[in-house]
Design an enzyme around this catalytic site. Structure first.
Site, PDB file in Angstrom:
ATOM      1  N   ARG A 178       0.949  -1.061  -0.098  1.00  0.00           N
ATOM      2  CA  ARG A 178       0.000  -0.003  -0.012  1.00  0.00           C
ATOM      3  C   ARG A 178       0.872   1.231  -0.023  1.00  0.00           C
ATOM      4  NH1 ARG A 178      -3.025  -3.168   3.418  1.00  0.00           N
ATOM      5  NH2 ARG A 178      -4.725  -4.196   2.382  1.00  0.00           N
ATOM      6  N   LYS A 224       3.993  11.770 -11.014  1.00  0.00           N
ATOM      7  CA  LYS A 224       3.022  10.947 -12.102  1.00  0.00           C
ATOM      8  C   LYS A 224       3.888   9.592 -12.270  1.00  0.00           C
ATOM      9  CE  LYS A 224       0.224  13.797 -14.709  1.00  0.00           C
ATOM     10  NZ  LYS A 224      -0.207  14.004 -16.092  1.00  0.00           N
ATOM     11  N   GLU A 270      11.596  17.515 -24.882  1.00  0.00           N
ATOM     12  CA  GLU A 270      10.672  17.758 -23.401  1.00  0.00           C
ATOM     13  C   GLU A 270      11.438  19.506 -23.225  1.00  0.00           C
ATOM     14  OE1 GLU A 270       8.263  16.687 -22.648  1.00  0.00           O
ATOM     15  OE2 GLU A 270       8.359  14.299 -23.207  1.00  0.00           O
ATOM     16  N   LYS A 276       9.250  22.520 -14.728  1.00  0.00           N
ATOM     17  CA  LYS A 276       8.076  21.552 -14.623  1.00  0.00           C
ATOM     18  C   LYS A 276       7.605  21.588 -13.050  1.00  0.00           C
ATOM     19  CE  LYS A 276       6.637  16.956 -15.304  1.00  0.00           C
ATOM     20  NZ  LYS A 276       6.668  15.780 -15.436  1.00  0.00           N
ATOM     21  N   GLU A 278      -3.669  18.138 -11.789  1.00  0.00           N
ATOM     22  CA  GLU A 278      -4.040  18.213 -13.391  1.00  0.00           C
ATOM     23  C   GLU A 278      -5.376  18.773 -13.402  1.00  0.00           C
ATOM     24  OE1 GLU A 278      -2.110  15.614 -16.085  1.00  0.00           O
ATOM     25  OE2 GLU A 278      -3.365  16.440 -17.819  1.00  0.00           O
ATOM     26  N   ARG A 315      -1.260  22.338 -15.126  1.00  0.00           N
ATOM     27  CA  ARG A 315      -0.449  21.183 -15.535  1.00  0.00           C
ATOM     28  C   ARG A 315      -0.651  20.396 -16.832  1.00  0.00           C
ATOM     29  NH1 ARG A 315       1.337  16.128 -11.480  1.00  0.00           N
ATOM     30  NH2 ARG A 315       2.864  15.298 -12.694  1.00  0.00           N
ATOM     31  N   ASN A 375       1.317  18.811 -21.513  1.00  0.00           N
ATOM     32  CA  ASN A 375       0.864  18.071 -22.360  1.00  0.00           C
ATOM     33  C   ASN A 375       1.027  18.507 -23.995  1.00  0.00           C
ATOM     34  OD1 ASN A 375      -0.120  15.836 -20.531  1.00  0.00           O
ATOM     35  ND2 ASN A 375      -1.845  16.873 -20.374  1.00  0.00           N
ATOM     36  N   HIS A 414       1.616  16.253 -26.811  1.00  0.00           N
ATOM     37  CA  HIS A 414       1.555  14.758 -26.513  1.00  0.00           C
ATOM     38  C   HIS A 414       0.274  14.388 -27.036  1.00  0.00           C
ATOM     39  CE1 HIS A 414       4.886  15.803 -23.836  1.00  0.00           C
ATOM     40  NE2 HIS A 414       4.716  14.586 -23.296  1.00  0.00           N
ATOM     41  N   HIS A 418       1.167  10.937 -28.227  1.00  0.00           N
ATOM     42  CA  HIS A 418       1.068   9.830 -27.907  1.00  0.00           C
ATOM     43  C   HIS A 418       0.312   8.935 -28.829  1.00  0.00           C
ATOM     44  CE1 HIS A 418       1.530  10.605 -23.147  1.00  0.00           C
ATOM     45  NE2 HIS A 418       2.609  10.466 -23.807  1.00  0.00           N
ATOM     46  N   HIS A 456       9.733   8.518 -27.796  1.00  0.00           N
ATOM     47  CA  HIS A 456       8.696   9.587 -27.223  1.00  0.00           C
ATOM     48  C   HIS A 456       9.174  11.061 -27.621  1.00  0.00           C
ATOM     49  CE1 HIS A 456       6.143  11.148 -24.010  1.00  0.00           C
ATOM     50  NE2 HIS A 456       7.099  11.751 -23.566  1.00  0.00           N
TER      51      HIS A 456
HETATM   52  N1  NAD Z   1       6.051  10.432 -15.140  1.00  0.00           N
HETATM   53  C1  NAD Z   1       6.106  11.515 -16.011  1.00  0.00           C
HETATM   54  O1  NAD Z   1       5.831  12.565 -15.574  1.00  0.00           O
HETATM   55  C2  NAD Z   1       6.646  11.341 -17.255  1.00  0.00           C
HETATM   56  C3  NAD Z   1       7.055  12.332 -18.095  1.00  0.00           C
HETATM   57  C4  NAD Z   1       7.639  12.187 -19.231  1.00  0.00           C
HETATM   58  C5  NAD Z   1       8.065  11.111 -19.595  1.00  0.00           C
HETATM   59  N2  NAD Z   1       7.685   9.996 -19.001  1.00  0.00           N
HETATM   60  C6  NAD Z   1       7.981   8.599 -19.556  1.00  0.00           C
HETATM   61  O2  NAD Z   1       9.519   8.433 -19.460  1.00  0.00           O
HETATM   62  C7  NAD Z   1       9.425   7.335 -20.399  1.00  0.00           C
HETATM   63  C8  NAD Z   1      10.639   7.760 -21.481  1.00  0.00           C
HETATM   64  O3  NAD Z   1      11.841   8.024 -20.681  1.00  0.00           O
HETATM   65  P1  NAD Z   1      13.337   7.844 -21.163  1.00  0.00           P
HETATM   66  O4  NAD Z   1      13.394   8.730 -22.867  1.00  0.00           O
HETATM   67  O5  NAD Z   1      14.312   8.252 -20.193  1.00  0.00           O
HETATM   68  O6  NAD Z   1      13.186   6.477 -21.612  1.00  0.00           O
HETATM   69  P2  NAD Z   1      14.094   5.039 -21.017  1.00  0.00           P
HETATM   70  O7  NAD Z   1      13.983   5.061 -19.710  1.00  0.00           O
HETATM   71  O8  NAD Z   1      13.743   4.157 -21.874  1.00  0.00           O
HETATM   72  O9  NAD Z   1      15.699   5.419 -21.437  1.00  0.00           O
HETATM   73  C9  NAD Z   1      16.029   5.707 -22.675  1.00  0.00           C
HETATM   74  C10 NAD Z   1      17.082   4.703 -22.965  1.00  0.00           C
HETATM   75  O10 NAD Z   1      18.395   5.150 -22.497  1.00  0.00           O
HETATM   76  C11 NAD Z   1      18.880   4.137 -21.729  1.00  0.00           C
HETATM   77  N3  NAD Z   1      19.767   5.014 -20.796  1.00  0.00           N
HETATM   78  C12 NAD Z   1      19.062   5.742 -19.625  1.00  0.00           C
HETATM   79  N4  NAD Z   1      19.952   6.413 -19.090  1.00  0.00           N
HETATM   80  C13 NAD Z   1      21.150   5.897 -19.590  1.00  0.00           C
HETATM   81  C14 NAD Z   1      22.687   6.148 -19.301  1.00  0.00           C
HETATM   82  N5  NAD Z   1      22.770   7.205 -18.490  1.00  0.00           N
HETATM   83  N6  NAD Z   1      23.578   5.573 -19.995  1.00  0.00           N
HETATM   84  C15 NAD Z   1      23.042   4.680 -21.074  1.00  0.00           C
HETATM   85  N7  NAD Z   1      21.859   4.584 -21.154  1.00  0.00           N
HETATM   86  C16 NAD Z   1      20.876   5.039 -20.670  1.00  0.00           C
HETATM   87  C17 NAD Z   1      17.556   3.282 -21.283  1.00  0.00           C
HETATM   88  O11 NAD Z   1      18.363   2.008 -20.983  1.00  0.00           O
HETATM   89  C18 NAD Z   1      16.980   3.236 -22.408  1.00  0.00           C
HETATM   90  O12 NAD Z   1      17.577   2.318 -23.457  1.00  0.00           O
HETATM   91  C19 NAD Z   1       8.175   7.103 -21.370  1.00  0.00           C
HETATM   92  O13 NAD Z   1       7.746   6.027 -20.670  1.00  0.00           O
HETATM   93  C20 NAD Z   1       7.309   8.308 -20.782  1.00  0.00           C
HETATM   94  O14 NAD Z   1       6.102   7.756 -20.803  1.00  0.00           O
HETATM   95  C21 NAD Z   1       7.180  10.044 -17.943  1.00  0.00           C
END
Ligand code: NAD
Length: 343
Positions: free
Chosen positions: A108, A130, A172, A214, A224, A228, A232, A235, A239, A249
């Protein structure tokens, strides 16, 4: 190192900028901590994980699903994690989203923190509370809003980040500049990606600026209801095409931002689309795509931001000033088809 505290409704979150990973051992008791990371981050930074209980997951968006949550929970049980345990997501947005989600539901809810390792996670995904997973092609369909205890920023992780992931993260950053900060937009126009890749100080400053943008937006509207939604920007279409087409992304939202600029021309009399396209292109991002408008629209209709017969769409009044407008679904469908036809 710079410590900054952002107060959210349920919790004050500590941000440790310009920090070193080793700070983690001062923030949490090693015996109570369980780190979650992905195989790429682990392989590139294996030594850092020495002495820490670590759960490794596969890398990539495909991992952000319920099956991985179940796997992690099974491992937490084996590791005898309890209510006092602290889960720490060390990775990109996939890892931070999934680690935050697991921490929010395991027993929980247990405490958690993040060490974001991708540009995108540093400026965006790890901030705001989030946490969630995808269901099939539907992004972030299941999740929670719950703040981490802390964020540890160690920019040395970025030395191993692949070029494509740098570019993703800058989508971003450009989004933040477009909706909130014209000065930042102009700074980005003056520089280029290599400047930030070579200059750790400039990168740290850029991360601090973006983390603040942010965090401030989220702080004003954690659940949101209004402000907030600006995050988007890009997005909605982004998306809709991201999972259908397997686009990254950053690329998907880059195309989405251009679509939103074109819609803005019609709804807010926005006149700076060329400047936005110019900046996205400068940072290696795509601005158009051959996508199937009908298929994308079907996914878009399922979008969480849909409100009965209209969709809350983030548009720009001008660079640095985003605005949310409700666009009727039928009008939106026509516009999306016309954007695709025009390209
Ligand atoms: N929660 C939120 O508010 C929010 C906001 C924006 C995006 N997101 C989410 O974030 C995700 C995308 O994040 P991302 O682009 O970081 O993707 P990811 O976590 O898939 O990382 C991208 C790639 O880089 C690699 N990587 C990460 N750090 C590294 C490092 N220091 N050295 C070598 N390789 C490394 C990872 O293994 C992966 O292959 C999506 O799922 C998206 O929906 C969430």
């Amino acid at each position: 190192m710079q410590k900054k505290i952002f107060p959210f409704s349920a919790k004050k979150v500590s941000y440790y900028f310009d920090a070193d990973f080793s700070l983690l051992s001062k923030l949490v008791d090693k015996h109570q901590a369980v780190l979650i990371t992905d195989e790429n981050v682990f392989a590139a930074h294996t030594k850092k994980f020495n002495g820490w209980k670590t759960i490794r997951i596969s890398a990539g968006e495909n991992t952000k699903k319920q099956a991985t949550v179940d796997e992690i929970i099974s491992q937490l049980i084996v590791l005898q994690a309890d209510r006092k345990s602290v889960i720490i997501g060390v990775g990109g947005g996939v890892v931070t989203d999934i680690a935050g989600f697991v921490a929010s539901i395991y027993m929980r809810g247990v405490k958690f923190g993040f060490v974001p390792t991708s540009v995108l996670a540093m400026v965006d995904a790890s901030i705001g509370g989030k946490n969630g997973i995808d269901v099939g092609v539907y992004k972030n369909m299941v999740g929670t809003i719950r703040q981490p205890e802390f964020l540890v920023y160690d920019v040395s992780f970025l030395k191993t980040l692949p070029e494509g992931e740098w570019i993703n993260g800058f989508a971003e950053i450009i989004k933040h500049a477009s909706i909130k900060d014209e000065k930042l937009f102009a700074e980005l126009e003056k520089n280029k990606l290599a400047h930030y890749q070579k200059n750790a100080e400039a990168m740290s400053k850029l991360i601090r600026t973006n983390a603040a943008i942010k965090s401030e937006i989220v702080r004003k509207d954690e659940f949101e209801q209004g402000e907030r939604k600006l995050l988007n920007f890009g997005h909605t279409v982004g998306h809709a095409i991201e999972n259908v087409y397997g686009l990254s992304h950053g690329k998907a939202i880059s195309i989405g931002m251009v679509a939103a600029c074109i819609l803005s021309e019609q709804f807010t009399n926005f006149k700076q689309t060329a400047r936005v396209i110019g900046l996205l292109t400068k940072y290696g991002l795509p601005t158009l795509a051959e996508f199937n408008a009908k298929k994308a629209f079907e996914v878009l209709k399922m979008d969480k931001k849909k409100n009965q017969h209209s969709l809350n769409y983030v548009l720009l009044n001008r660079i640095g000033e985003g605005v949310v407008k409700a666009i009727p679904m039928d009008q939106l469908e026509k516009l999306i088809h016309s954007i695709v036809r025009a390209r």
